[in-house]
Scaffold this active site. Structure first.
Site, PDB file in Angstrom:
ATOM      1  N   ASP A   1      51.152  42.280  40.473  1.00  0.00           N
ATOM      2  CA  ASP A   1      50.187  42.766  41.456  1.00  0.00           C
ATOM      3  C   ASP A   1      49.444  41.543  41.994  1.00  0.00           C
ATOM      4  OD1 ASP A   1      48.150  44.362  42.847  1.00  0.00           O
ATOM      5  OD2 ASP A   1      48.848  46.016  41.623  1.00  0.00           O
TER       6      ASP A   1
ATOM      7  N   HIS B   1      51.292  40.855  44.748  1.00  0.00           N
ATOM      8  CA  HIS B   1      50.990  41.598  45.966  1.00  0.00           C
ATOM      9  C   HIS B   1      50.148  40.771  46.925  1.00  0.00           C
ATOM     10  CE1 HIS B   1      51.633  45.872  44.078  1.00  0.00           C
ATOM     11  NE2 HIS B   1      52.709  45.099  44.028  1.00  0.00           N
TER      12      HIS B   1
END
Length: 483
Positions: A304, A338
């Site tokens: 992430d 991300h």
């Protein structure tokens, strides 16, 4: 426009957010491509240095206890040894002696539950030491006062936790292994990458999170936010309301949730840490509502966001109302993730005074370089955010400011941006250079773009509802960029 000396004095006295215009070229209702009043390299250095001067890593007396001796004593006296008990015994002994170091020697050490740090102690993992944690959720009870995605509750203890402590550290060249996998912790995310993971009627974070969100909006006291069926995964490391925190040198891997998550802390240093965890929500370092934070010389290879700066979610963020402020991120490497340096999305308390500089980012699995994500439910006042001297190799979107994250424009708390500067940014290859989406009633503004080169952008940028942008020497595919 104020003078250089007045700006310097303001930062020295308060290190709070300023309302200074960084560019005299911004015009209401439009964009300027004229030459802005760019601060010099020396001014940038001074402002970041003023923040760093306030941040001092804790020091400890030259006193140390190795868990080896305690484990040997346990074995002799009890016929068995317990690593967690040995560490807590060593921590208490060190604290009673005025502070010092608890040494985890080389080898693999299994910890059958959380570690709770106490003031004036340094948990030190020697090179070759691996501390591996239990994956049984019951081992992380009794519940503790914690924050999950920006909402306070009584939840599972973080694997390494400290509450209202002072002068604490985790150091060394060893490894902290949360042992999370597709067989434990991670499936609580619900539907994710694996076809075997779905919307389980109980074992799914959505159901606990939805109930927690209702409690937050109804202002239920935190002590009563307790769930019989709790499927909110704990972070790997979470100091909560602590002062003088150091995390240095260690490798962090296979976290159930976020890796490093200081909350409401002051004077935090995260240095030379290697984060490598590819599960859902495996954010690398997420300071929340913290003051004076230095993240330096770290490597992030995550499932992430690499770094995500946060300040509480929705009503809880506004209730506590503490921004994340005075943050320096420098000399870090971002690989998969991300986003590289991210603001949000739990950002209701705001962010002030960020200096992200001298970082490198590159990976076919890096989605975004510089990213701000929020919406009109989360809101947030974002002030004096500065990014410079950042080199990006491969990325999907180079610069993202998105007011439509998740719920989009569904609330009454429009985000506010002021004095956001990105300069000296080089990108080798991106799917898109810019993804900027504001609201028609609250556009993105207060953004300055200086000396940005996107060498190869495959698709056009997406730009909606943007005003008052100062642009100077921005090149995309060898063409001058203008709005």
């Amino acid at each position: 426009m104020e003078t250089q000396s007045s700006r310097r004095q303001f930062l020295k006295s308060t290190l709070a957010s300023s309302s200074i215009l960084l560019s005299s070229g911004a015009m209401m209702g439009g964009c300027s491509t004229s030459s802005p009043a760019v601060r010099s390299q020396a001014q940038w250095d001074e402002e970041a240095a003023l923040v760093k001067q306030r941040i001092n890593a804790p020091s400890f007396p030259n006193y140390a206890v190795s868990i080896s001796d305690i484990l040997e004593a346990q074995q002799r006296e009890l016929g068995s040894a317990n690593v967690r008990q040995a560490i807590h015994t060593a921590l208490a002994k060190v604290a009673q002696n005025g502070g010092g170091k608890v040494i985890i020697p080389p080898g693999v050490h299994y910890c059958d539950g959380p570690l709770h740090l106490i003031s004036n102690t340094n948990l030190h993992l020697e090179k070759g030491a691996t501390l591996t944690f239990s994956t049984n959720p019951e081992d992380y009870k009794p519940f503790v006062f914690t924050r999950w995605e920006g909402m306070e509750l009584m939840g599972y203890s973080p694997l390494i936790y400290a509450f209202e402590q002072e002068n604490i550290a985790i150091t060394g060249e060893g490894t902290i292994d949360g042992a999370a996998s597709a067989d434990n912790w991670w499936p609580w995310k619900g539907k994710w990458k694996s076809a075997d993971w779905g919307n389980h009627p109980v074992a799914n974070q959505k159901f606990t999170r939805d109930a927690l969100q209702v409690m937050v909006e109804e202002e239920v006291p935190v002590a009563e936010r307790v769930f019989e069926h709790n499927y909110l995964r704990p972070p790997l490391i979470q100091p909560y309301r602590c002062k003088n925190v150091l995390i240095e040198g260690v490798t962090l891997t296979r976290s159930p949730f976020w890796l490093v998550n200081p909350v409401l802390c002051s004077n935090v240093t995260v240095s030379h840490v290697h984060c490598e965890s590819f599960g859902p929500n495996s954010d690398g370092c997420d300071p929340e509502s913290c003051t004076d934070v230095l993240i330096t010389h770290c490597v992030f290879d995550t499932g992430d966001d690499c770094i995500a700066i946060k300040s509480g979610r929705n009503a809880d963020g506004r209730r506590i109302n503490v921004p994340c402020q005075n943050i320096v991120v420098e000399h870090c490497e971002m690989k998969a993730g991300h986003g590289g340096v991210v603001i949000g999305s739990e950002i209701s308390g705001g962010v002030k005074n960020l200096y992200a500089q001298y970082c490198t980012m590159s990976s076919p699995d890096l989605d975004r370089g510089i990213r701000i994500k929020t919406n009109s439910i989360r809101g947030g006042r974002l002030e004096n955010l500065n990014y410079r001297n950042i080199d990006i190799g491969r990325v999907k979107d180079a610069v993202v400011v998105n007011f439509f994250y998740e719920e989009g424009d569904a609330g009454a708390f429009s985000p506010h941006l002021e004095n956001i500067t990105i300069e000296n940014l080089t990108v080798e290859a991106a799917q898109r250079a810019f993804y900027l989406r504001g609201y028609d009633h609250t556009p993105i503004e207060g953004l300055t773009l200086n000396n940005i080169i996107i060498k190869n952008a495959q698709s056009p940028s997406i730009i909606e509802n943007v005003e008052n942008i100062s642009i100077n020497n921005v090149m995309i595919n060898q063409q001058t960029f203008a709005l």
